[in-house]
Design a protein around this motif. Sequence first.
Motif, PDB file in Angstrom:
ATOM      1  N   GLY A  86     -20.065   5.985   4.981  1.00  0.00           N
ATOM      2  CA  GLY A  86     -21.465   6.286   4.712  1.00  0.00           C
ATOM      3  C   GLY A  86     -21.701   7.012   3.404  1.00  0.00           C
ATOM      4  O   GLY A  86     -22.771   7.593   3.204  1.00  0.00           O
ATOM      5  N   VAL A  87     -20.706   7.015   2.519  1.00  0.00           N
ATOM      6  CA  VAL A  87     -20.840   7.667   1.214  1.00  0.00           C
ATOM      7  C   VAL A  87     -20.266   6.760   0.140  1.00  0.00           C
ATOM      8  O   VAL A  87     -19.544   5.806   0.427  1.00  0.00           O
ATOM      9  CB  VAL A  87     -20.124   9.039   1.184  1.00  0.00           C
ATOM     10  N   LYS A  88     -20.584   7.094  -1.110  1.00  0.00           N
ATOM     11  CA  LYS A  88     -20.031   6.391  -2.260  1.00  0.00           C
ATOM     12  C   LYS A  88     -19.405   7.386  -3.221  1.00  0.00           C
ATOM     13  O   LYS A  88     -19.774   8.563  -3.253  1.00  0.00           O
ATOM     14  CB  LYS A  88     -21.124   5.618  -3.006  1.00  0.00           C
ATOM     15  N   GLY A  89     -18.472   6.870  -4.016  1.00  0.00           N
ATOM     16  CA  GLY A  89     -17.870   7.679  -5.054  1.00  0.00           C
ATOM     17  C   GLY A  89     -18.359   7.277  -6.425  1.00  0.00           C
ATOM     18  O   GLY A  89     -19.130   6.325  -6.586  1.00  0.00           O
ATOM     19  N   HIS A  90     -17.909   8.013  -7.423  1.00  0.00           N
ATOM     20  CA  HIS A  90     -18.184   7.676  -8.819  1.00  0.00           C
ATOM     21  C   HIS A  90     -17.093   6.731  -9.334  1.00  0.00           C
ATOM     22  O   HIS A  90     -15.959   6.764  -8.854  1.00  0.00           O
ATOM     23  CB  HIS A  90     -18.185   8.938  -9.674  1.00  0.00           C
ATOM     24  N   PRO A  91     -17.395   5.901 -10.325  1.00  0.00           N
ATOM     25  CA  PRO A  91     -16.329   5.091 -10.938  1.00  0.00           C
ATOM     26  C   PRO A  91     -15.254   6.005 -11.531  1.00  0.00           C
ATOM     27  O   PRO A  91     -15.574   6.997 -12.189  1.00  0.00           O
ATOM     28  CB  PRO A  91     -17.064   4.312 -12.023  1.00  0.00           C
ATOM     29  N   ASN A  92     -13.989   5.675 -11.295  1.00  0.00           N
ATOM     30  CA  ASN A  92     -12.923   6.411 -11.952  1.00  0.00           C
ATOM     31  C   ASN A  92     -13.005   6.171 -13.462  1.00  0.00           C
ATOM     32  O   ASN A  92     -13.240   5.039 -13.912  1.00  0.00           O
ATOM     33  CB  ASN A  92     -11.557   5.975 -11.431  1.00  0.00           C
ATOM     34  N   VAL A  93     -12.804   7.206 -14.237  1.00  0.00           N
ATOM     35  CA  VAL A  93     -12.871   7.103 -15.695  1.00  0.00           C
ATOM     36  C   VAL A  93     -11.476   6.804 -16.232  1.00  0.00           C
ATOM     37  O   VAL A  93     -10.484   7.359 -15.772  1.00  0.00           O
ATOM     38  CB  VAL A  93     -13.407   8.416 -16.307  1.00  0.00           C
ATOM     39  N   ASN A  94     -11.415   5.910 -17.199  1.00  0.00           N
ATOM     40  CA  ASN A  94     -10.153   5.575 -17.845  1.00  0.00           C
ATOM     41  C   ASN A  94      -9.880   6.499 -19.033  1.00  0.00           C
ATOM     42  O   ASN A  94     -10.780   7.160 -19.541  1.00  0.00           O
ATOM     43  CB  ASN A  94     -10.145   4.120 -18.272  1.00  0.00           C
ATOM     44  N   PHE A  95      -8.630   6.535 -19.466  1.00  0.00           N
ATOM     45  CA  PHE A  95      -8.243   7.384 -20.591  1.00  0.00           C
ATOM     46  C   PHE A  95      -8.786   6.816 -21.890  1.00  0.00           C
ATOM     47  O   PHE A  95      -8.667   5.629 -22.166  1.00  0.00           O
ATOM     48  CB  PHE A  95      -6.708   7.491 -20.666  1.00  0.00           C
ATOM     49  N   LYS A  96      -9.374   7.700 -22.683  1.00  0.00           N
ATOM     50  CA  LYS A  96      -9.921   7.303 -23.982  1.00  0.00           C
ATOM     51  C   LYS A  96      -9.226   8.100 -25.078  1.00  0.00           C
ATOM     52  O   LYS A  96      -9.220   9.326 -25.040  1.00  0.00           O
ATOM     53  CB  LYS A  96     -11.429   7.541 -24.026  1.00  0.00           C
ATOM     54  N   PHE A  97      -8.641   7.395 -26.042  1.00  0.00           N
ATOM     55  CA  PHE A  97      -7.968   8.066 -27.159  1.00  0.00           C
ATOM     56  C   PHE A  97      -8.979   8.861 -27.975  1.00  0.00           C
ATOM     57  O   PHE A  97     -10.106   8.433 -28.168  1.00  0.00           O
ATOM     58  CB  PHE A  97      -7.279   7.034 -28.063  1.00  0.00           C
TER      59      PHE A  97
ATOM     60  N   ALA B 230      -8.621  11.495 -15.417  1.00  0.00           N
ATOM     61  CA  ALA B 230      -9.500  11.567 -16.577  1.00  0.00           C
ATOM     62  C   ALA B 230     -10.810  12.243 -16.204  1.00  0.00           C
ATOM     63  O   ALA B 230     -11.390  11.968 -15.145  1.00  0.00           O
ATOM     64  CB  ALA B 230      -9.772  10.173 -17.126  1.00  0.00           C
ATOM     65  N   ASP B 231     -11.292  13.109 -17.094  1.00  0.00           N
ATOM     66  CA  ASP B 231     -12.590  13.744 -16.887  1.00  0.00           C
ATOM     67  C   ASP B 231     -13.694  12.760 -17.277  1.00  0.00           C
ATOM     68  O   ASP B 231     -13.410  11.629 -17.704  1.00  0.00           O
ATOM     69  CB  ASP B 231     -12.662  15.065 -17.670  1.00  0.00           C
ATOM     70  N   PRO B 232     -14.966  13.115 -17.136  1.00  0.00           N
ATOM     71  CA  PRO B 232     -16.045  12.157 -17.420  1.00  0.00           C
ATOM     72  C   PRO B 232     -16.091  11.643 -18.853  1.00  0.00           C
ATOM     73  O   PRO B 232     -16.721  10.620 -19.109  1.00  0.00           O
ATOM     74  CB  PRO B 232     -17.313  12.958 -17.079  1.00  0.00           C
ATOM     75  N   ARG B 233     -15.416  12.299 -19.787  1.00  0.00           N
ATOM     76  CA  ARG B 233     -15.370  11.825 -21.169  1.00  0.00           C
ATOM     77  C   ARG B 233     -14.077  11.082 -21.499  1.00  0.00           C
ATOM     78  O   ARG B 233     -13.882  10.653 -22.633  1.00  0.00           O
ATOM     79  CB  ARG B 233     -15.533  13.019 -22.121  1.00  0.00           C
TER      80      ARG B 233
END
Length: 311
Positions: free
Chosen positions: A300-311, A122-125
């Motif tokens: 020593g690094v962090k990631g972004h939260p994975n985005v879930n699918f949005k209808f 999923a992309d950021p949206r």
Amino acid sequence: MHWKEYIKRMPLEVKQITGPLVLGEGPHWDDRVQALYFVSIHEKTIHKYNPASGEHTKTTLDGRPGFIVPVEGALDQFLVGLEREFVVLQWDGAEGSAVKFVRKIGEVDQDATKNRINDGKADPRGRIFGGTMGDEKSPGDFAQEQGSLYRVDGNITRVADKIGISNGLAWDLSAKAMYYIDSLEQNVRRYDYDVDTGDISNMRHIFNFPKNGLDGFPDGGTIDTDGNLWIAVFNNGVVIQVSPEGKLLRQIPIPAKQVTSCTFGGPNLDILFVTTSHYMNKPGEGDPQDGCTFMVTGLGVKGHPNVNFKF
């Protein structure tokens, strides 16, 4: 002490968290339930792993899943790339429990019925980008340039064609960039990305494996909060960190040669979860940890939260 300084003092550790799978792929960390979801393509299974309890559960589908992404607003529904279809399934996460079909989003590659969906994210949206690959007559014998990359929102739109093996995806909104991997190119693509429309443009390659002296093939991957890519290298036994400019920063050895994908997770999003495969092993070859799933700490690094699918 700043979290980066604290983490830098932690020793790097690679720990096995599941037993071997034929072709583990598509890891997705769901922050809502603090669990990792992933698939084993040729075993036709979807998986859930809870790091707090160590519980690992799975259930079997009617076809080969290429990826699994939870649906926003439902803790037990998932968008799955299943053979050549994008479908929503319901699973309670329990070992062996029945999966309920919820809805079919759509089917792709109708003119190439031996293709299958191989990876998606999923992309950021909350749109899904997922791609296909051509027929694999035997392990490693792929039909060339038969796959495509699709965007799944209200519709299904082909955004790239002549793909060999569709794989890793990552987005950097600050750079207005989408990164994408066709494994057979042995390269990493960068597109300009419009998050409002989901449109991609201005493709260029930023990291060539042979030119950087790397064996193997780029597979799945993710991005950290500094904008650096983390890419699984199939048939090389490493995950690499690459800068947005295409500089090789680090190589993290994984005790399995066929490394397939990775994503950040954990309560602080500082654990790198890594899937692997033993699909290409010939009888009697390989190591005991081939196909296992791993967690890497102390990076020593962090990631972004994975985005879930949005209808």
